[in-house]
Write an enzyme that holds these catalytic residues in place. Sequence first.
Site, short mmCIF file in Angstrom:
data_model
loop_
_atom_site.label_atom_id
_atom_site.label_comp_id
_atom_site.label_asym_id
_atom_site.label_seq_id
_atom_site.Cartn_x
_atom_site.Cartn_y
_atom_site.Cartn_z
N ASP A 42 -5.38 -0.88 4.84
CA ASP A 42 -3.96 -0.57 4.58
C ASP A 42 -3.82 0.75 3.82
OD1 ASP A 42 -3.46 -2.99 5.74
OD2 ASP A 42 -2.16 -3.74 4.15
N ALA A 93 0.84 -1.21 0.00
CA ALA A 93 0.00 0.00 0.00
C ALA A 93 0.87 1.26 0.00
CB ALA A 93 -0.91 0.01 1.22
O1 PMV Z 1 -1.54 -6.32 4.79
P1 PMV Z 1 -1.64 -7.06 6.07
O2 PMV Z 1 -0.94 -8.36 6.09
O3 PMV Z 1 -1.40 -6.19 7.25
O4 PMV Z 1 -3.20 -7.53 6.25
C1 PMV Z 1 -4.24 -6.65 6.11
C2 PMV Z 1 -5.31 -7.00 7.07
C3 PMV Z 1 -6.32 -8.04 6.63
O5 PMV Z 1 -7.43 -7.81 7.49
C4 PMV Z 1 -5.80 -9.46 6.88
C5 PMV Z 1 -6.74 -7.91 5.19
C6 PMV Z 1 -7.53 -6.64 4.89
O6 PMV Z 1 -7.62 -6.29 3.71
O7 PMV Z 1 -8.04 -5.99 5.80
#
Ligand code: PMV
Length: 315
Positions: free
Chosen positions: A152, A110
């Site tokens: 994110d 992101a």
């Molecule tokens: O990008 P990460 O690994 O921090 O995961 C994001 C959080 C999740 O809830 C697992 C996915 C989402 O899109 O909210």
Amino acid sequence: MPAFTATAPGKIILLGEHAVVYGQPALAVPVRKVRARAVVRAEIGQKAETIHLLAPEIDLDTTYDTLEPGNPLRLAIAVVLDELGISRTPACSIRIQSTIPMASGLGSSAAVSVAVIRALSGFLGHPLSREKVSALAFEVEKIHHGTPSGIDNTVVTFDKPVFFSKDDDLQILSIGKSFTFVIGDTGIPSATAHTVASVRKAYHAEQQRYEDLFSSIGSLVLKAQDAIQEGKSEVLGLLMDENHVFLKEMGVSIPELDQLVGTAKKTGALGAKLSGGGGGGNMIALVNPNQADMVANSLEKAGAAQTIITHIEPS
Ligand code: PMV
């Protein structure tokens, strides 16, 4: 045309991951010690429409038109050109650098998208609003995550602690006192798309159990929001511990994450849990500020590939 630089921080989820994909709230905060950065420069002497992409850390040296259609960098550029209605770009280079570990739950994908979207739109003379940058980065996140909640791109774009629920307007998290966290990286890469897909499969197989888990996590998030607002570290720590148990029940923890969580707790952390998609990646521990170095050292001795000490400050 002057060069244009943009940066975006890493992020960590305090509570609520996975359940947030199903409409529950979650809390996330920026991690400013790590950042992604994009610099866009005019390339004199190149023919128009040539966008040269450089990311030395991942050995990338290529042009926009040769990237696969599903490549996230290609999409980050395409969404900007589409938004601005630009079909012929001036020849330019985009150099990307990031200190955010990849595929580890720190928001690297992101942050890179946000930095590229901001730098390119600024270079083209049309800087976009934060709402628009976040919305475009969300489109790119779909490649990484499949069905992202949007947390994110939101926290990374706004660079603020957030109380996030995908169906509601963004709320900035109000913070009653400073909190200190130690982030420990298992060093095991894990694609969020993969863990999100495995939770979805399990949800379809056992819908009621997963709905109960998601709403239990949602209740923890609401209590944690209050604890953060009221400056109650002990309460927040216990809520993080409970959230980790639910994530384990959901099947997204792994022994290496459990071990780091156990080590942090034994060293005196007030609470600890995996953070992000799980299956590898990072865990996070809430600590008293004077314990942060000790917990970070214990995590490294227990096998953490990297630790980061980060704070959230009263707003
Ligand atoms: O990008 P990460 O690994 O921090 O995961 C994001 C959080 C999740 O809830 C697992 C996915 C989402 O899109 O909210």
